[in-house]
Design a protein around this motif. Structure first.
Motif, short mmCIF file in Angstrom:
data_model
loop_
_atom_site.label_atom_id
_atom_site.label_comp_id
_atom_site.label_asym_id
_atom_site.label_seq_id
_atom_site.Cartn_x
_atom_site.Cartn_y
_atom_site.Cartn_z
N GLY A 262 -16.77 -6.75 3.67
CA GLY A 262 -17.09 -6.62 5.51
C GLY A 262 -17.54 -8.14 5.48
N ARG B 206 1.19 -1.10 -0.33
CA ARG B 206 -0.23 0.09 0.10
C ARG B 206 0.67 1.28 0.11
NH1 ARG B 206 -5.17 1.38 3.45
NH2 ARG B 206 -5.43 3.28 3.29
N SER C 135 -10.82 -10.39 -3.52
CA SER C 135 -10.43 -10.75 -2.22
C SER C 135 -9.93 -8.83 -2.13
CB SER C 135 -9.40 -10.90 -0.91
OG SER C 135 -7.43 -10.55 -2.09
N LEU C 136 -9.64 -8.46 -1.09
CA LEU C 136 -9.51 -6.98 -1.23
C LEU C 136 -8.14 -6.62 -0.92
CD1 LEU C 136 -10.92 -3.85 0.06
CD2 LEU C 136 -10.24 -4.40 2.46
N ARG D 265 -14.80 -1.97 0.29
CA ARG D 265 -13.96 -2.56 2.28
C ARG D 265 -15.19 -2.89 2.53
NH1 ARG D 265 -10.44 1.40 2.09
NH2 ARG D 265 -11.59 3.11 3.12
N SER E 60 -7.44 -4.33 -4.68
CA SER E 60 -5.68 -2.78 -4.27
C SER E 60 -4.97 -3.18 -4.24
CB SER E 60 -6.25 -2.81 -2.63
OG SER E 60 -7.19 -3.46 -1.64
N PHE F 276 -12.15 2.92 -2.72
CA PHE F 276 -12.10 2.01 -1.36
C PHE F 276 -13.08 0.91 -0.41
CE2 PHE F 276 -8.13 2.13 -3.89
CZ PHE F 276 -8.17 0.92 -3.85
N ARG F 277 -14.26 3.00 0.36
CA ARG F 277 -14.79 2.52 0.83
C ARG F 277 -15.58 1.71 0.93
NH1 ARG F 277 -18.82 7.23 3.65
NH2 ARG F 277 -20.06 5.85 4.78
#
Length: 279
Positions: free
Chosen positions: A221, A127, A159-160, A217, A164, A213-214
């Motif tokens: 969740g 990141r 996956s997250l 995520r 990302s 990304f909010r």
């Protein structure tokens, strides 16, 4: 070079708290260098110099090598080792706290990053590099094999972490490495990953990426739940509003987050209703 012999001469042991596991297989080191497509004009940021096994190869091929090591025990040795190598700069720093633009100076707009990453901070380092205002133009990193497979996953196993990384660039697994390629050998297998950032930068500018990304995520969740449920719970939104949103984006509300391609997450972002906390 013999990592074990050098450690013994220095009276040092690898630190478990830093996740130190030194790459000792020459062919693995060569694979990293080959994957970086280094030329005599290149500037390189090395993450985790260790005792210099990879640094040696980089110094032979690149115009400039900035090698960062967090463990102060190794710094005197490294500075002695490269005292007469004008293209190698040894920096005692935590890469996660380092300003990449400051580190690379005039080369901040065009450098490559290589390193054998401590497994426990792999995601944080990725990141830090990819989200930097001056990201590398190529990354070649050794990571836990399971993480490499997650990073390079396709829809159905997303996956997250996969979203990302793929938001910023195209990852591929270059080689899989056995535990014996390292000292001390880790309890898991590893892999060399090459990440080529997208031409022109990330898919969205930084002020839009935060909202994107909010949403991502929120979707992950509760990864085992259908999107209509995980998004409604995390954002929060009324159930019917989420169903309408997903439908407008062309996504079946019953799908699970791991099934979505990156383009579908972008479609969700573009059709998103106002979210809680936004003006």
């Amino acid at each position: 070079m013999s990592i074990r012999r050098t450690l013994a001469q220095l009276g040092l042991d690898p630190k478990k708290s830093l996740g130190q596991s030194f790459m000792v297989e020459p062919r693995a080191l060569q694979r990293m260098v080959q994957a970086a497509d280094l030329s005599p004009a290149d500037a390189v940021l090395e993450i985790g110099a260790g005792l210099g096994a990879l640094t040696d190869l980089l110094a032979e091929r690149a115009r400039r090598v900035v090698t960062v090591e967090v463990d102060g025990r190794f710094i005197p040795y490294l500075r002695r080792r490269y005292a007469h190598a004008p293209n190698v700069e040894v920096v005692h720093a935590d890469i996660l706290q380092a300003d990449l633009a400051h580190l690379m100076g005039a080369d901040a707009e065009a450098y490559k990053a290589l390193g054998n990453l401590p497994y426990y901070i792999t995601s944080a380092i990725l990141r830090h590099l990819l989200e930097s205002p001056t990201p590398p133009r190529l990354l070649v990193l050794t990571v836990q094999r399971e993480v490499a497979e997650r990073i390079t996953a396709a829809p159905g196993a997303m996956s997250l972490l996969a979203v990302s990384v793929q938001f910023y660039g195209t990852p591929q697994i270059v080689a899989r490495l056995k535990a014996g390629s390292f000292y001390p050998p880790p309890e898991v297998e590893s892999a060399i990953v090459r990440i080529e950032p997208r031409t022109g930068g990330p898919l969205l500018p930084s002020h839009e990426a935060e909202r994107f990304f909010r949403i991502v995520r929120a979707g992950f969740g509760q990864p085992r739940k259908q999107l209509r449920n995980s998004l409604a719970a995390a954002l929060p939104l009324e159930a019917q509003k989420v169903v309408d949103w997903l439908t407008a984006a062309g996504i079946d509300p019953r799908r699970r987050p791991e099934s979505l391609a990156l383009e579908e997450w972008l479609a969700l972002y573009r059709t998103a209703p106002p979210l809680e906390g936004e003006p």
